[in-house]
Motif scaffolding. Structure first.
Motif, PDB file in Angstrom:
ATOM      1  N   ASP A   1       0.848  -1.189   0.000  1.00  0.00           N
ATOM      2  CA  ASP A   1       0.000   0.000   0.000  1.00  0.00           C
ATOM      3  C   ASP A   1       0.883   1.239   0.000  1.00  0.00           C
ATOM      4  O   ASP A   1       1.987   1.227   0.560  1.00  0.00           O
ATOM      5  N   LEU A   2       0.397   2.300  -0.617  1.00  0.00           N
ATOM      6  CA  LEU A   2       1.052   3.601  -0.545  1.00  0.00           C
ATOM      7  C   LEU A   2       0.053   4.592   0.058  1.00  0.00           C
ATOM      8  O   LEU A   2      -1.105   4.634  -0.359  1.00  0.00           O
ATOM      9  N   TRP A   3       0.530   5.385   1.029  1.00  0.00           N
ATOM     10  CA  TRP A   3      -0.330   6.312   1.768  1.00  0.00           C
ATOM     11  C   TRP A   3       0.194   7.735   1.674  1.00  0.00           C
ATOM     12  O   TRP A   3       1.394   7.971   1.489  1.00  0.00           O
ATOM     13  N   TYR A   4      -0.721   8.680   1.844  1.00  0.00           N
ATOM     14  CA  TYR A   4      -0.340  10.068   2.041  1.00  0.00           C
ATOM     15  C   TYR A   4      -0.012  10.279   3.523  1.00  0.00           C
ATOM     16  O   TYR A   4      -0.500   9.531   4.380  1.00  0.00           O
ATOM     17  N   ARG A   5       0.783  11.276   3.808  1.00  0.00           N
ATOM     18  CA  ARG A   5       1.069  11.607   5.196  1.00  0.00           C
ATOM     19  C   ARG A   5      -0.182  12.193   5.855  1.00  0.00           C
ATOM     20  O   ARG A   5      -0.968  12.885   5.211  1.00  0.00           O
ATOM     21  N   ALA A   6      -0.325  11.911   7.137  1.00  0.00           N
ATOM     22  CA  ALA A   6      -1.445  12.488   7.894  1.00  0.00           C
ATOM     23  C   ALA A   6      -1.218  13.990   8.048  1.00  0.00           C
ATOM     24  O   ALA A   6      -0.079  14.455   8.138  1.00  0.00           O
ATOM     25  N   THR A   7      -2.287  14.762   8.024  1.00  0.00           N
ATOM     26  CA  THR A   7      -2.192  16.209   8.193  1.00  0.00           C
ATOM     27  C   THR A   7      -2.952  16.637   9.438  1.00  0.00           C
ATOM     28  O   THR A   7      -3.890  15.955   9.867  1.00  0.00           O
ATOM     29  N   PRO A   8      -2.574  17.762  10.056  1.00  0.00           N
ATOM     30  CA  PRO A   8      -3.265  18.229  11.259  1.00  0.00           C
ATOM     31  C   PRO A   8      -4.756  18.406  10.995  1.00  0.00           C
ATOM     32  O   PRO A   8      -5.171  18.909   9.949  1.00  0.00           O
ATOM     33  N   GLY A   9      -5.559  17.953  11.941  1.00  0.00           N
ATOM     34  CA  GLY A   9      -7.002  18.097  11.810  1.00  0.00           C
ATOM     35  C   GLY A   9      -7.684  16.892  11.205  1.00  0.00           C
ATOM     36  O   GLY A   9      -8.910  16.799  11.196  1.00  0.00           O
ATOM     37  N   ARG A  10      -6.893  15.944  10.686  1.00  0.00           N
ATOM     38  CA  ARG A  10      -7.459  14.720  10.121  1.00  0.00           C
ATOM     39  C   ARG A  10      -7.279  13.567  11.098  1.00  0.00           C
ATOM     40  O   ARG A  10      -6.261  13.463  11.780  1.00  0.00           O
ATOM     41  N   GLY A  11      -8.256  12.686  11.133  1.00  0.00           N
ATOM     42  CA  GLY A  11      -8.158  11.538  12.017  1.00  0.00           C
ATOM     43  C   GLY A  11      -7.159  10.509  11.538  1.00  0.00           C
ATOM     44  O   GLY A  11      -6.600   9.760  12.326  1.00  0.00           O
ATOM     45  N   ASP A  12      -6.917  10.461  10.249  1.00  0.00           N
ATOM     46  CA  ASP A  12      -6.032   9.452   9.681  1.00  0.00           C
ATOM     47  C   ASP A  12      -5.526   9.938   8.329  1.00  0.00           C
ATOM     48  O   ASP A  12      -6.052  10.893   7.761  1.00  0.00           O
ATOM     49  N   SER A  13      -4.491   9.260   7.822  1.00  0.00           N
ATOM     50  CA  SER A  13      -4.006   9.579   6.492  1.00  0.00           C
ATOM     51  C   SER A  13      -4.899   8.899   5.458  1.00  0.00           C
ATOM     52  O   SER A  13      -5.733   8.061   5.785  1.00  0.00           O
ATOM     53  N   THR A  14      -4.747   9.269   4.196  1.00  0.00           N
ATOM     54  CA  THR A  14      -5.550   8.675   3.127  1.00  0.00           C
ATOM     55  C   THR A  14      -4.668   7.790   2.251  1.00  0.00           C
ATOM     56  O   THR A  14      -3.471   8.022   2.109  1.00  0.00           O
ATOM     57  N   LYS A  15      -5.285   6.783   1.675  1.00  0.00           N
ATOM     58  CA  LYS A  15      -4.549   5.825   0.854  1.00  0.00           C
ATOM     59  C   LYS A  15      -4.479   6.317  -0.590  1.00  0.00           C
ATOM     60  O   LYS A  15      -5.434   6.860  -1.120  1.00  0.00           O
ATOM     61  N   PHE A  16      -3.315   6.093  -1.206  1.00  0.00           N
ATOM     62  CA  PHE A  16      -3.127   6.440  -2.611  1.00  0.00           C
ATOM     63  C   PHE A  16      -3.263   5.207  -3.498  1.00  0.00           C
ATOM     64  O   PHE A  16      -3.871   5.252  -4.566  1.00  0.00           O
TER      65      PHE A  16
END
Length: 206
Positions: A67-82
């Motif tokens: 899997d490849l993911w985006y980095r988590a950003t402030p204010g988000r509960g989790d990172s998103t998958k690419f």
């Protein structure tokens, strides 16, 4: 739609294509030149990918994937998958030189994002082939593209139309034409699903 159902749908598309091979009116796989493909573009301000390269050893007889993911950003509960890539135990079939892959044999697989902005990924070793009855499975997610898919400054029916046209496309070498891969869009997940017969470069586009 459950993945098994999507897999059946993709298999039906492939079966229809095969059954048409004896007809004089066969429609060839859709092809586009490099400048004729509409690549998706990640929205400004989207987080970078956690990594642009993923490598692992796939062994015939065992399930594997990456899997490849985006980095988590402030204010988000989790990172998103690419990207999500999966192999069944029987998927590995032949090496790039045509030799068969026996049970227990391994192949080092590397996924490299060559254009994170336009969702283009290179899969190596190029020419690796998968079994017809157990293809590799690829999901590409366009979450970070946002809802304005054509980036014209507004979200409207045009974006809905684009979503329906989305597919995964393959390119054998940089600069070569792109070929459409039979795909299914799961709009609510912002995901494009396809089954792969072998390795090359892939992108999410329309």
């Amino acid at each position: 739609m459950p993945f098994n159902s999507r897999r059946v749908a993709l298999a039906c598309v492939a079966a229809l294509a095969i059954s048409a091979c004896g007809s004089a009116d066969v429609t060839a796989v859709e092809q586009r030149p490099v400048d004729g493909l509409h690549l998706l573009t990640v929205a400004a301000g989207s987080p970078p990918l956690s990594t642009t390269v993923a490598s692992f050893y796939a062994v015939r007889g065992r399930n594997a994937g990456a899997d490849l993911w985006y980095r988590a950003t402030p204010g988000r509960g989790d990172s998103t998958k690419f990207l999500e890539f999966r192999l069944d135990g029987a998927s590995l079939d032949r090496r790039p030189d045509g030799t068969p892959i026996a049970d227990g044999d391994s192949v080092r697989i590397t996924l490299t994002v060559i254009d994170a902005t336009h969702l283009i990924v290179d899969f190596q070793p190029s020419g690796l082939r998968f079994a017809a009855g157990n293809p590799a499975r690829l999901k590409m997610f366009f979450t970070e593209v946002g809802d304005d898919l054509d980036q014209n400054g507004r979200v409207d029916s045009g974006d809905d139309s684009i979503a329906q046209q989305l597919s995964i496309w393959r390119q054998e070498t940089l600069g070569a034409p792109w070929f459409k891969v039979s795909s299914i869009v799961v709009k609510e997940n912002k995901e494009i699903d396809a089954e792969l017969a072998g390795f090359t470069g892939y992108a999410a586009a329309y």
